[in-house]
Design an enzyme around this catalytic site. Sequence first.
Site, short mmCIF file in Angstrom:
data_model
loop_
_atom_site.label_atom_id
_atom_site.label_comp_id
_atom_site.label_asym_id
_atom_site.label_seq_id
_atom_site.Cartn_x
_atom_site.Cartn_y
_atom_site.Cartn_z
N ASP A 105 2.37 -1.34 -1.19
CA ASP A 105 1.64 -1.56 0.05
C ASP A 105 2.65 -1.89 1.14
OD1 ASP A 105 -1.57 -2.23 0.69
OD2 ASP A 105 -0.17 -3.02 2.15
N LYS A 152 -7.70 13.84 6.19
CA LYS A 152 -8.34 13.78 4.87
C LYS A 152 -8.77 15.17 4.41
CE LYS A 152 -8.32 9.37 3.62
NZ LYS A 152 -7.60 8.91 2.40
N TYR A 154 -7.99 11.14 11.60
CA TYR A 154 -8.17 10.70 10.21
C TYR A 154 -9.00 11.72 9.41
CZ TYR A 154 -10.22 7.79 6.47
OH TYR A 154 -10.65 7.29 5.28
N1 SER Z 1 -14.73 3.91 6.62
C1 SER Z 1 -13.70 4.75 7.12
C2 SER Z 1 -13.49 4.59 8.56
O1 SER Z 1 -14.38 4.11 9.20
C3 SER Z 1 -14.06 6.18 6.92
O2 SER Z 1 -13.51 6.60 5.77
O3 SER Z 1 -12.48 5.01 9.05
#
Ligand code: SER
Length: 343
Positions: free
Chosen positions: A38, A161, A157
């Site tokens: 981490d 992914k 993001y």
């Molecule tokens: N819970 C995460 C977020 O809000 C989504 O994978 O970024």
Amino acid sequence: MSGMRKSAILITGANGEVGHGLIERLSEESSDPIVALDLMEIEPELKKRCAASYAGSIVDRALMERIVSEYRVREIYHLAALLSTRAEFTPDTAHDVNVTGTLDLLRLARDQGSWAAESVKFLFPSSIAVFGLPDLETKRAAGSVKEWEWTAPMTMYGCNKLYCEQLGRYYANHYRQLAEEPSEYNVDFRCLRYPGLISATTLPQGGTSDYAPEMIHAAASRKPYACFVREDTVIPFMAMPDAIDAILSLARADVGHLKRRVYNVTSFSATAGDIRDRVAAHFPHAEITFAPDEKRQRIVDSWPSDVDDSWARSDWDWDAKHDIDATFNGYLFPVIEKKYAGA
Ligand code: SER
């Protein structure tokens, strides 16, 4: 040489929310030593459960080399990521960590597998953020979405992914497809797309589904909370113990039963208003208001109200143990009260 190294399970992002639950369960259920990685030094409670822990970044190649020089990595839970809100502020860093970091780990898994003549299992949490519905009307009409529907994410993001899902599938099914001798020990990539996760013991950092856990923790710790999305905002959610069950069941599933590399999973869908009602009924002193942030709202509105997880159900018997009642009354409320008791 490989005989000299101890075999291990590598967990990245070990100090995060999923890492906490996963290390607790794996250290009880598996005899393989855990190596934790981490950015931050992991909490002492978790550290005790690991054979080794490293503080550093997954994009630090020298550090990754050091880990594989000491351990034969047989299984990887790659949890490290910058979540959706944070990634919008630093998209370049998000891409480095979320994509380059994942690609480096896939390569590491590939190399470890060919050294040991054994496929390395690679568990990867993806997210409802890979979906992108253009407007609320489409979101309402779409209802429960399948794995291949509406995959046009509007966040860095989500893009990261979605692309990493494809990279994993490539390394598992098509790597070295033109070579004289195809590689026998391709990465055994397995991915699940989590809905919003809610833990009673930890809080998320930098996500956009964070309003749900934040609302609950604020009420339990007697703090006022202004929710950053509208009351009618709806997305799917899951209790953390189910999220851990899901990733462990997928990891343990017989590879012959897996017809896909990427699976939707969910437990229940709820509006922010539903969550407020349950929290306010349980904590009568709760002060919850709604103050939507237009930009974060747009992101949550682009995520589906529900996902179809029938592939996970049929291929590896997925079934959440906690529905909405069990999540709040059987898990969140009792555990969270203990956490804040005396505070
Ligand atoms: N819970 C995460 C977020 O809000 C989504 O994978 O970024």
